[in-house]
Write an enzyme that holds these catalytic residues in place. Structure first.
Site, PDB file in Angstrom:
ATOM      1  N   GLN A 284       4.546 -25.214 -11.966  1.00  0.00           N
ATOM      2  CA  GLN A 284       5.748 -24.391 -12.166  1.00  0.00           C
ATOM      3  C   GLN A 284       6.082 -23.659 -10.876  1.00  0.00           C
ATOM      4  O   GLN A 284       5.214 -23.054 -10.248  1.00  0.00           O
ATOM      5  CB  GLN A 284       5.513 -23.364 -13.286  1.00  0.00           C
ATOM      6  CG  GLN A 284       6.656 -22.367 -13.491  1.00  0.00           C
ATOM      7  CD  GLN A 284       6.402 -21.032 -12.807  1.00  0.00           C
ATOM      8  OE1 GLN A 284       5.255 -20.584 -12.717  1.00  0.00           O
ATOM      9  NE2 GLN A 284       7.448 -20.392 -12.306  1.00  0.00           N
TER      10      GLN A 284
ATOM     11  N   ARG B 295       8.906  -3.958 -18.142  1.00  0.00           N
ATOM     12  CA  ARG B 295       8.020  -3.924 -19.320  1.00  0.00           C
ATOM     13  C   ARG B 295       7.394  -2.535 -19.398  1.00  0.00           C
ATOM     14  O   ARG B 295       6.588  -2.169 -18.554  1.00  0.00           O
ATOM     15  CB  ARG B 295       6.971  -5.013 -19.205  1.00  0.00           C
ATOM     16  CG  ARG B 295       7.658  -6.378 -19.131  1.00  0.00           C
ATOM     17  CD  ARG B 295       6.737  -7.550 -18.990  1.00  0.00           C
ATOM     18  NE  ARG B 295       7.514  -8.682 -18.491  1.00  0.00           N
ATOM     19  CZ  ARG B 295       7.107  -9.540 -17.570  1.00  0.00           C
ATOM     20  NH1 ARG B 295       5.900  -9.416 -17.054  1.00  0.00           N
ATOM     21  NH2 ARG B 295       7.891 -10.514 -17.167  1.00  0.00           N
TER      22      ARG B 295
ATOM     23  N   LYS C 290      13.423 -24.459 -16.645  1.00  0.00           N
ATOM     24  CA  LYS C 290      12.912 -23.559 -17.691  1.00  0.00           C
ATOM     25  C   LYS C 290      13.639 -22.217 -17.687  1.00  0.00           C
ATOM     26  O   LYS C 290      13.751 -21.577 -16.642  1.00  0.00           O
ATOM     27  CB  LYS C 290      11.413 -23.323 -17.466  1.00  0.00           C
ATOM     28  CG  LYS C 290      10.763 -22.348 -18.429  1.00  0.00           C
ATOM     29  CD  LYS C 290       9.243 -22.352 -18.234  1.00  0.00           C
ATOM     30  CE  LYS C 290       8.528 -21.411 -19.165  1.00  0.00           C
ATOM     31  NZ  LYS C 290       8.593 -20.009 -18.745  1.00  0.00           N
TER      32      LYS C 290
ATOM     33  N   SER D  76       1.007 -22.077 -13.218  1.00  0.00           N
ATOM     34  CA  SER D  76       2.007 -21.107 -12.746  1.00  0.00           C
ATOM     35  C   SER D  76       1.954 -20.960 -11.230  1.00  0.00           C
ATOM     36  O   SER D  76       0.899 -21.119 -10.616  1.00  0.00           O
ATOM     37  CB  SER D  76       1.717 -19.752 -13.400  1.00  0.00           C
ATOM     38  OG  SER D  76       2.368 -18.713 -12.709  1.00  0.00           O
TER      39      SER D  76
ATOM     40  N   HIS E  60      11.688 -16.525 -21.746  1.00  0.00           N
ATOM     41  CA  HIS E  60      10.485 -16.032 -21.066  1.00  0.00           C
ATOM     42  C   HIS E  60       9.587 -15.240 -22.038  1.00  0.00           C
ATOM     43  O   HIS E  60       8.962 -14.246 -21.667  1.00  0.00           O
ATOM     44  CB  HIS E  60      10.868 -15.160 -19.863  1.00  0.00           C
ATOM     45  CG  HIS E  60       9.974 -15.347 -18.662  1.00  0.00           C
ATOM     46  ND1 HIS E  60      10.252 -16.238 -17.649  1.00  0.00           N
ATOM     47  CD2 HIS E  60       8.791 -14.773 -18.338  1.00  0.00           C
ATOM     48  CE1 HIS E  60       9.285 -16.178 -16.738  1.00  0.00           C
ATOM     49  NE2 HIS E  60       8.371 -15.306 -17.141  1.00  0.00           N
TER      50      HIS E  60
ATOM     51  N   THR F 152      11.383 -22.474 -12.931  1.00  0.00           N
ATOM     52  CA  THR F 152      11.736 -21.340 -13.809  1.00  0.00           C
ATOM     53  C   THR F 152      12.898 -20.579 -13.198  1.00  0.00           C
ATOM     54  O   THR F 152      12.814 -20.126 -12.053  1.00  0.00           O
ATOM     55  CB  THR F 152      10.510 -20.429 -14.011  1.00  0.00           C
ATOM     56  OG1 THR F 152       9.470 -21.209 -14.612  1.00  0.00           O
ATOM     57  CG2 THR F 152      10.847 -19.253 -14.917  1.00  0.00           C
TER      58      THR F 152
ATOM     59  N   TYR G 292       8.672 -20.789  -8.973  1.00  0.00           N
ATOM     60  CA  TYR G 292       9.759 -19.813  -8.917  1.00  0.00           C
ATOM     61  C   TYR G 292      10.453 -20.066  -7.592  1.00  0.00           C
ATOM     62  O   TYR G 292       9.770 -20.223  -6.572  1.00  0.00           O
ATOM     63  CB  TYR G 292       9.196 -18.385  -8.903  1.00  0.00           C
ATOM     64  CG  TYR G 292       8.710 -17.879 -10.244  1.00  0.00           C
ATOM     65  CD1 TYR G 292       9.588 -17.771 -11.317  1.00  0.00           C
ATOM     66  CD2 TYR G 292       7.392 -17.468 -10.428  1.00  0.00           C
ATOM     67  CE1 TYR G 292       9.158 -17.283 -12.546  1.00  0.00           C
ATOM     68  CE2 TYR G 292       6.951 -16.983 -11.654  1.00  0.00           C
ATOM     69  CZ  TYR G 292       7.839 -16.894 -12.701  1.00  0.00           C
ATOM     70  OH  TYR G 292       7.403 -16.405 -13.912  1.00  0.00           O
TER      71      TYR G 292
HETATM   72  C1  FNR Z   1       4.525 -15.886 -18.927  1.00  0.00           C
HETATM   73  N1  FNR Z   1       5.561 -16.780 -18.671  1.00  0.00           N
HETATM   74  C2  FNR Z   1       5.678 -17.347 -17.415  1.00  0.00           C
HETATM   75  N2  FNR Z   1       6.625 -18.291 -17.163  1.00  0.00           N
HETATM   76  C3  FNR Z   1       6.718 -18.877 -15.957  1.00  0.00           C
HETATM   77  O1  FNR Z   1       7.577 -19.734 -15.757  1.00  0.00           O
HETATM   78  N3  FNR Z   1       5.851 -18.525 -14.957  1.00  0.00           N
HETATM   79  C4  FNR Z   1       4.885 -17.582 -15.114  1.00  0.00           C
HETATM   80  O2  FNR Z   1       4.110 -17.298 -14.198  1.00  0.00           O
HETATM   81  C5  FNR Z   1       4.793 -16.944 -16.380  1.00  0.00           C
HETATM   82  N4  FNR Z   1       3.852 -15.981 -16.608  1.00  0.00           N
HETATM   83  C6  FNR Z   1       3.671 -15.479 -17.874  1.00  0.00           C
HETATM   84  C7  FNR Z   1       2.625 -14.590 -18.120  1.00  0.00           C
HETATM   85  C8  FNR Z   1       2.397 -14.155 -19.418  1.00  0.00           C
HETATM   86  C9  FNR Z   1       1.237 -13.233 -19.676  1.00  0.00           C
HETATM   87  C10 FNR Z   1       3.232 -14.577 -20.483  1.00  0.00           C
HETATM   88  C11 FNR Z   1       2.984 -14.125 -21.889  1.00  0.00           C
HETATM   89  C12 FNR Z   1       4.290 -15.424 -20.223  1.00  0.00           C
HETATM   90  C13 FNR Z   1       6.431 -17.256 -19.771  1.00  0.00           C
HETATM   91  C14 FNR Z   1       5.782 -18.438 -20.485  1.00  0.00           C
HETATM   92  O3  FNR Z   1       5.786 -19.585 -19.677  1.00  0.00           O
HETATM   93  C15 FNR Z   1       6.519 -18.800 -21.784  1.00  0.00           C
HETATM   94  O4  FNR Z   1       7.900 -18.965 -21.536  1.00  0.00           O
HETATM   95  C16 FNR Z   1       6.339 -17.759 -22.897  1.00  0.00           C
HETATM   96  O5  FNR Z   1       5.028 -17.239 -22.869  1.00  0.00           O
HETATM   97  C17 FNR Z   1       6.619 -18.385 -24.256  1.00  0.00           C
HETATM   98  O6  FNR Z   1       6.500 -17.451 -25.282  1.00  0.00           O
HETATM   99  P1  FNR Z   1       5.148 -17.251 -26.165  1.00  0.00           P
HETATM  100  O7  FNR Z   1       4.601 -18.609 -26.506  1.00  0.00           O
HETATM  101  O8  FNR Z   1       4.206 -16.475 -25.284  1.00  0.00           O
HETATM  102  O9  FNR Z   1       5.620 -16.459 -27.319  1.00  0.00           O
END
Ligand code: FNR
Length: 396
Positions: free
Chosen positions: A137, A174, A264, A117, A288, A165, A139
């Protein structure tokens, strides 16, 4: 503090991802567990993501010689032991000591990709030192020159795959984070609650907060000069999300990145087509993990239409709600080429570090193999909607 033992009120060996979730809940301070576990607003989309898999039934087949079941697959010219990628998850170094390095080691061991990330604790360079390949990844932040810097650092570290992303032009709220005092609205009560929360988790405090230092955003130390707390980094990151981004910016990025490019955060078939038109090598169908727009459907529900429209012009990765190998088989049957897992590996990392992530990958692999055998297929590319019972339009 050396004698602090890991809490395990399960008193059993974890067998599933939900067991790892429970262990993570015990080991992490509440605010961190909630940060991983939670979603935006009423968490409706988060729940939809999870339950969509329950609505898809598999078709049991028999006597088809399934002695050669193999989960190996090809994705973007890479050979993977199974169609699974560790999704970019921010702050992993807060879940276990140098968490990103540990998770990368597990992914490397299983021969599947790990995606770092932007907002990781360990930097691109710290991961590069391990000599193990990883994805990065990004942003798209307002400071475009810093974005280019990050791309160059990733390139230098040997990353050949970039995940951009695009579903965070603004941040979904949240509620759990606000209640836990993790959002920006600080109060004295909030700070005291956080301190008590941390003090009541000595295992984490000793093994991660103390032994796992420095807890900074490893990729952003140059950008946030003088930052000395995670809060300082977070306010910089929050101010850097760029709501003005358009497809034009994607074009700009495509011109600055010669490696594979994955977009993404796609939930719409028109957006998927646009991404392909601008040169994406793959898309991630993602909301996400239910952390952005609450009220959008489960990713699994939008997958069949997107897969149909894309018609193999690019690879399709799906994430959201995957908690077992059976879920992965269902996603592939409905049109995905591979799946990303987010929380599944974050829980495991928090519970047992590298060993936990390895075990979760082992669990997913075993479950996938069994589901393939009992639906009568030997290869990943034989998995399609013929292994589903009834019509795939049962999910919505
Ligand atoms: C994320 N996700 C995420 N995506 C991304 O592109 N950059 C990021 O820094 C983060 N950080 C992040 C932190 C946490 C704690 C979570 C749970 C999720 C989203 C992640 O890449 C992904 O899309 C989801 O987590 C997929 O869903 P599930 O597998 O957690 O249900």
């Amino acid at each position: 503090p050396m004698s602090i033992t890991a809490p395990n009120s399960l008193n059993i060996a974890p067998a599933s991802i939900s067991d790892y979730r429970q262990l993570a809940a015990q080991r992490l301070p509440r605010q961190l567990f909630d940060y991983i576990d939670g979603g935006s607003y009423q968490e409706i989309t988060l729940q939809q993501n999870l339950h969509a898999y329950d609505k898809v039934a598999l078709k049991q087949r028999i006597l088809r010689d399934v002695s050669q079941v193999n989960t190996r697959t090809q994705l973007l010219g890479q050979s993977l032991a199974m169609p699974v990628i560790l999704a970019p998850v921010g702050l992993a170094g807060c879940y276990a000591k140098r968490g990103e390095v540990q998770a990368l080691a597990a992914a490397h061991h299983y021969n599947i990709p790990f995606c770092l990330s932007t907002v990781s604790i360990c930097s691109i360079e710290e991961l590069a030192k391990t000599q193990q390949n990883f994805w990065f990844q990004l942003y798209v932040i307002k400071d475009r020159s810093y974005a280019i810097k990050l791309l160059n650092r990733a390139k230098k570290a040997g990353c050949n795959t970039l995940v951009l992303t695009v579903d965070l032009p603004v941040l979904g709220e949240r509620y759990r984070d606000i209640r836990n005092g993790l959002s920006m609205n600080k109060s004295v009560i909030g700070s005291i609650k956080r301190a008590i929360d941390i003090a009541s988790h000595p295992y984490w405090l000793w093994n991660v907060a103390i032994k796992g230092k420095p807890l900074v955003f490893g990729n952003l130390t140059e950008a946030v000069a003088g930052a000395n707390s995670l809060d300082d980094f977070k306010s910089w990151v929050d101010s850097q999300f760029d709501a003005s981004m358009t497809w034009q910016d994607l074009k700009w990025l495509r011109d600055h990145w010669q490696g594979k490019l994955i977009i993404k955060g796609i939930m719409d078939s028109e957006d998927a087509q646009q991404a392909v038109a601008l040169g994406a090598d793959a898309i991630v169908v993602s909301n996400h993990g239910g952390r952005q727009l609450d009220g959008v459907p489960a990713t699994l529900a939008v997958l069949p239409e997107i897969a149909q429209v894309i018609n193999k012009q690019c690879s399709i990765i799906l994430d959201g709600g995957i908690r077992s190998g059976l879920d992965i088989v269902k996603a592939i049957a409905l049109g995905a080429d591979a799946c990303m897992i987010g929380r599944a590996w974050a829980y495991a990392l928090a519970a047992k570090g590298e060993q936990g992530v390895s075990h979760v990958l082992q669990i997913l692999h075993n479950e996938m193999q069994t589901a393939m055998a009992l639906t009568g297929v030997n290869q990943v590319d034989e998995i399609n909607d013929k292994i589903l019972f009834g019509k795939s339009n049962k999910i919505s």
